[in-house]
Structures are given as C-alpha cells and as structure tokens.
Design a protein around this motif. Structure first.
Motif, PDB file in Angstrom:
ATOM      1  N   ASN A  33       7.118  41.242 -20.012  1.00 24.97           N
ATOM      2  CA  ASN A  33       7.403  42.566 -19.442  1.00 24.97           C
ATOM      3  C   ASN A  33       8.833  42.675 -18.930  1.00 24.97           C
ATOM      4  OD1 ASN A  33       6.888  45.227 -18.589  1.00 24.97           O
ATOM      5  ND2 ASN A  33       6.325  44.530 -16.535  1.00 24.97           N
ATOM      6  N   LEU A  34       9.764  42.088 -19.663  1.00 25.55           N
ATOM      7  CA  LEU A  34      11.178  42.275 -19.334  1.00 25.55           C
ATOM      8  C   LEU A  34      11.679  43.549 -19.992  1.00 25.55           C
ATOM      9  CD1 LEU A  34      12.496  38.638 -19.824  1.00 25.55           C
ATOM     10  CD2 LEU A  34      12.537  39.914 -17.670  1.00 25.55           C
ATOM     11  N   PRO A  35      12.618  44.240 -19.375  1.00 23.78           N
ATOM     12  CA  PRO A  35      13.170  45.438 -20.020  1.00 23.78           C
ATOM     13  C   PRO A  35      13.954  45.056 -21.270  1.00 23.78           C
ATOM     14  CG  PRO A  35      14.450  44.850 -18.070  1.00 23.78           C
ATOM     15  CD  PRO A  35      13.251  43.959 -18.073  1.00 23.78           C
ATOM     16  N   ASP A  36      13.858  45.878 -22.294  1.00 24.83           N
ATOM     17  CA  ASP A  36      14.657  45.650 -23.505  1.00 24.83           C
ATOM     18  C   ASP A  36      16.114  46.019 -23.263  1.00 24.83           C
ATOM     19  OD1 ASP A  36      12.490  44.787 -25.092  1.00 24.83           O
ATOM     20  OD2 ASP A  36      11.923  46.855 -25.529  1.00 24.83           O
ATOM     21  N   HIS A  37      16.314  47.122 -22.546  1.00 21.26           N
ATOM     22  CA  HIS A  37      17.657  47.665 -22.342  1.00 21.26           C
ATOM     23  C   HIS A  37      17.877  47.891 -20.853  1.00 21.26           C
ATOM     24  CE1 HIS A  37      20.768  51.032 -23.572  1.00 21.26           C
ATOM     25  NE2 HIS A  37      21.257  50.156 -22.702  1.00 21.26           N
ATOM     26  N   VAL A  38      18.886  47.233 -20.304  1.00 19.39           N
ATOM     27  CA  VAL A  38      19.280  47.416 -18.909  1.00 19.39           C
ATOM     28  C   VAL A  38      20.654  48.071 -18.871  1.00 19.39           C
ATOM     29  CG1 VAL A  38      19.820  46.282 -16.717  1.00 19.39           C
ATOM     30  CG2 VAL A  38      17.964  45.396 -18.157  1.00 19.39           C
ATOM     31  N   ALA A  39      20.778  49.133 -18.106  1.00 14.93           N
ATOM     32  CA  ALA A  39      22.064  49.814 -17.923  1.00 14.93           C
ATOM     33  C   ALA A  39      22.480  49.643 -16.461  1.00 14.93           C
ATOM     34  CB  ALA A  39      21.946  51.287 -18.276  1.00 14.93           C
TER      35      ALA A  39
ATOM     36  N   VAL B 171      21.040  35.933  -9.034  1.00 17.86           N
ATOM     37  CA  VAL B 171      19.877  36.093  -8.155  1.00 17.86           C
ATOM     38  C   VAL B 171      19.586  37.562  -7.910  1.00 17.86           C
ATOM     39  CG1 VAL B 171      18.958  35.639  -5.847  1.00 17.86           C
ATOM     40  CG2 VAL B 171      20.240  33.853  -7.050  1.00 17.86           C
ATOM     41  N   GLU B 172      20.634  38.347  -7.642  1.00 17.28           N
ATOM     42  CA  GLU B 172      20.453  39.777  -7.409  1.00 17.28           C
ATOM     43  C   GLU B 172      19.959  40.468  -8.687  1.00 17.28           C
ATOM     44  OE1 GLU B 172      20.542  41.350  -4.626  1.00 17.28           O
ATOM     45  OE2 GLU B 172      21.222  39.628  -3.441  1.00 17.28           O
ATOM     46  N   PHE B 173      20.453  40.027  -9.823  1.00 17.68           N
ATOM     47  CA  PHE B 173      19.998  40.586 -11.101  1.00 17.68           C
ATOM     48  C   PHE B 173      18.509  40.309 -11.291  1.00 17.68           C
ATOM     49  CE2 PHE B 173      20.449  40.450 -15.985  1.00 17.68           C
ATOM     50  CZ  PHE B 173      20.179  41.811 -16.080  1.00 17.68           C
ATOM     51  N   GLU B 174      18.102  39.089 -10.983  1.00 16.53           N
ATOM     52  CA  GLU B 174      16.683  38.755 -11.098  1.00 16.53           C
ATOM     53  C   GLU B 174      15.835  39.612 -10.169  1.00 16.53           C
ATOM     54  OE1 GLU B 174      15.204  34.840 -10.948  1.00 16.53           O
ATOM     55  OE2 GLU B 174      16.518  34.062 -12.532  1.00 16.53           O
ATOM     56  N   LYS B 175      16.338  39.889  -8.956  1.00 11.79           N
ATOM     57  CA  LYS B 175      15.597  40.743  -8.014  1.00 11.79           C
ATOM     58  C   LYS B 175      15.320  42.108  -8.635  1.00 11.79           C
ATOM     59  CE  LYS B 175      17.303  38.800  -3.636  1.00 11.79           C
ATOM     60  NZ  LYS B 175      18.120  39.094  -2.418  1.00 11.79           N
ATOM     61  N   SER B 176      16.314  42.656  -9.319  1.00 10.16           N
ATOM     62  CA  SER B 176      16.125  43.973  -9.939  1.00 10.16           C
ATOM     63  C   SER B 176      15.085  43.912 -11.052  1.00 10.16           C
ATOM     64  CB  SER B 176      17.458  44.490 -10.493  1.00 10.16           C
ATOM     65  OG  SER B 176      17.872  43.750 -11.634  1.00 10.16           O
ATOM     66  N   LEU B 177      15.059  42.809 -11.783  1.00 13.98           N
ATOM     67  CA  LEU B 177      14.094  42.658 -12.873  1.00 13.98           C
ATOM     68  C   LEU B 177      12.680  42.448 -12.333  1.00 13.98           C
ATOM     69  CD1 LEU B 177      16.184  40.354 -15.238  1.00 13.98           C
ATOM     70  CD2 LEU B 177      15.904  42.836 -15.363  1.00 13.98           C
ATOM     71  N   ILE B 178      12.571  41.723 -11.221  1.00 12.98           N
ATOM     72  CA  ILE B 178      11.262  41.546 -10.580  1.00 12.98           C
ATOM     73  C   ILE B 178      10.730  42.885 -10.088  1.00 12.98           C
ATOM     74  CG2 ILE B 178      10.102  40.554  -8.561  1.00 12.98           C
ATOM     75  CD1 ILE B 178      12.003  38.118  -8.876  1.00 12.98           C
ATOM     76  N   GLU B 179      11.619  43.678  -9.479  1.00 11.22           N
ATOM     77  CA  GLU B 179      11.218  45.006  -9.019  1.00 11.22           C
ATOM     78  C   GLU B 179      10.730  45.846 -10.199  1.00 11.22           C
ATOM     79  OE1 GLU B 179      10.698  48.302  -6.409  1.00 11.22           O
ATOM     80  OE2 GLU B 179      10.982  46.168  -6.001  1.00 11.22           O
ATOM     81  N   TYR B 180      11.426  45.763 -11.317  1.00 10.93           N
ATOM     82  CA  TYR B 180      11.009  46.479 -12.530  1.00 10.93           C
ATOM     83  C   TYR B 180       9.609  46.040 -12.958  1.00 10.93           C
ATOM     84  CZ  TYR B 180      10.783  47.620 -17.511  1.00 10.93           C
ATOM     85  OH  TYR B 180      10.379  48.077 -18.739  1.00 10.93           O
ATOM     86  N   GLN B 181       9.360  44.747 -12.938  1.00  9.86           N
ATOM     87  CA  GLN B 181       8.065  44.236 -13.367  1.00  9.86           C
ATOM     88  C   GLN B 181       6.942  44.618 -12.411  1.00  9.86           C
ATOM     89  OE1 GLN B 181       8.850  40.003 -13.895  1.00  9.86           O
ATOM     90  NE2 GLN B 181       9.414  40.326 -16.043  1.00  9.86           N
ATOM     91  N   ASN B 182       7.287  44.948 -11.174  1.00  9.32           N
ATOM     92  CA  ASN B 182       6.287  45.338 -10.188  1.00  9.32           C
ATOM     93  C   ASN B 182       5.923  46.820 -10.253  1.00  9.32           C
ATOM     94  OD1 ASN B 182       5.955  42.797  -9.093  1.00  9.32           O
ATOM     95  ND2 ASN B 182       7.502  43.086  -7.509  1.00  9.32           N
ATOM     96  N   ARG B 183       6.534  47.534 -11.158  1.00  7.09           N
ATOM     97  CA  ARG B 183       6.240  48.964 -11.299  1.00  7.09           C
ATOM     98  C   ARG B 183       5.398  49.228 -12.534  1.00  7.09           C
ATOM     99  NH1 ARG B 183      12.276  51.418 -10.033  1.00  7.09           N
ATOM    100  NH2 ARG B 183      12.576  50.350  -8.037  1.00  7.09           N
TER     101      ARG B 183
END
Length: 254
Positions: free
Chosen positions: A24-30, A235-247
């Motif tokens: 469940n990782l995003p394909d495209h991050v902007a 680390v901050e980038f990973e935080k944003s991806l974790i937040e994405y996965q929690n939605r």
C-alpha cells in the motif's frame, strides 16, 4: 510534526500504525518543497544557503523513493510565480540544476532513475536547459523511478495551454464540443504520461497548493508538515508514507 486537518483526524485515529509497510505504498508522490529561505533565516544565513541545503534533501528523498520502488516522484522546484523573487535569488536557483546533476547524475543513472520535467522549459536560461536536458538524455532508457521536476510550472498556465489546444483542435475539425470530457483534458496535461499523485506533501507549515497540479490532485491524499524542506529527511518522508497508509481512500464512495 505533521499538521492534522480536523476532517482527517477520525480516520487517522481509527487506523493507527507506526511502522511503514512495503504494501500500500503510493505509486506517485508529489512534493511542494517549501521552507528553504526560512531555514536559512533561522540560522542567520543568506537564502541561497537554504536552497543549497535543500538539494541535499532532494538526494535523501530520491534515494528513499528508489529504495521503496516508488514509480514517480514529482518535485515542485520552481513555479511560474517564483520569477517575482529577487533577481539574485532567481539566478542562484537557476544554477542549482547544474550543481545538483554534476554531483548526482551518475548515481541517478546507476539507480535506473529517469529524469523528466513539466512546465515551460523554453523560458528557462540556456545553461539551466542544457543541464536538465543532459540528465533527461542520459536517463532516457532507465526504467526505475521517474524523477519529475516541475520547473517554471504553474497549473493555471497548464490549464490555459490545454484549453488553447482544445480550441485549436475544434477549429481544425479534429474535435467537437460534444467530445470534450475529462479524458480529452487529461491527455493534454503536461503529466499525461503519468498517474495522478496518490500523495501530496508540503513542508514548512503552509497549507495551500500554490498553483501546483490543481487538476491532478483532485483525489490525492494531502500531508502537511511544519518541518522545513532542508530538515525533511528520510525519517520525515517515511512519516508521510505511514500517514498515507493509515488513511482509507474512498474516491467519493463509502
């Protein structure tokens, strides 16, 4: 520290996870890379120092995106509105692509990264165009992460260009008004060969889109953080991806 919008809190609390999953990782991050000037000011340094430090962050984020096998990373490097900044700052920013690629292009090639751009490329200084075109040419055959730089990009300009193209096609009898739909617009966007962003990140605490991918982010997840771009590391980038996965993305459904 991320800024949680009220209407997202319920979803985030209900699905609390603290570790990044490879699923469940995003394909495209902007990313709207904001806060270079403020980072420098806090340290009593010229704004140019913030932009230089921000280049290091780009390398960190790109390396992490490659590690996670993301498909596309679009970085808002210079907007059509940024020409309003002091001439000396604009001139320095226009030298950054060359500095960045001189030290990093070989690594991009080795990691199968493909460099692309969106925006009015022709309006950039010749030395900037040459540096960017060299990277595009050298990575053209790569099949890994698409590193897409938005250079002299403005979403409203993009939409105006789309409307002009549609109007010209109607005038040339290649298109009728009844044939105009979302797909006829999408295929004329600068990003027509890319998926729309799944996740949009903006650093530095500002909560606005600033004329960035207005059509494309219609159903993107937004992540706003107070962290200034030069401090936005892996680390901050990973935080944003974790937040994405929690939605839970519903696209208007239930």
């Amino acid at each position: 520290m991320s800024i949680r919008l009220p209407f997202l809190n319920k979803i985030t609390k209900r699905t609390s996870k603290n570790e990044l999953s490879t699923e469940n990782l995003p394909d495209h991050v902007a990313i709207i890379m904001d806060g270079n000037g403020r980072w420098a000011k806090k340290r009593g340094l010229p704004r140019a120092a913030g932009h230089k430090e921000g280049m290091k962050t780009i390398k960190k984020v790109v390396r992490k995106a490659v590690e996670l096998n993301l498909e596309t990373l679009t970085l808002y490097a210079f907007s059509t509105e940024n020409w309003k900044r002091p001439k000396s700052e604009v001139e320095y920013i226009m030298k950054l692509p060359s500095q960045f690629l001189d030290t990093y292009l070989d690594e991009l090639v080795e990691n199968d990264v493909q460099v692309r751009t969106i925006g009015d490329f022709s309006a950039l200084p010749e030395h900037t165009q040459q540096a960017v075109q060299t990277s595009i040419d050298r990575t053209a055959k790569n099949n890994g992460l698409i590193l897409n730089f938005a250079l002299n990009y403005g979403s409203r300009n993009e939409m105006v260009d789309v409307m002009k193209e549609i109007a010209q096609d109607i005038n040339d009898n290649k298109l009728t008004i009844d044939n105009i739909d979302e797909e006829s617009i999408r295929k004329r966007l600068y990003t027509c060969h890319l998926k729309d962003p799944d996740l949009l990140i903006r650093t530095s605490g500002e909560i606005r889109l600033s004329n960035f991918l207005l059509w494309q982010v219609a159903y993107s997840e937004f992540y706003f953080t107070e962290v200034l771009w030069p401090d936005f590391d892996e680390v901050e980038f990973e935080k944003s991806l974790i937040e994405y996965q929690n939605r839970k993305r519903r696209y208007g459904g239930i």
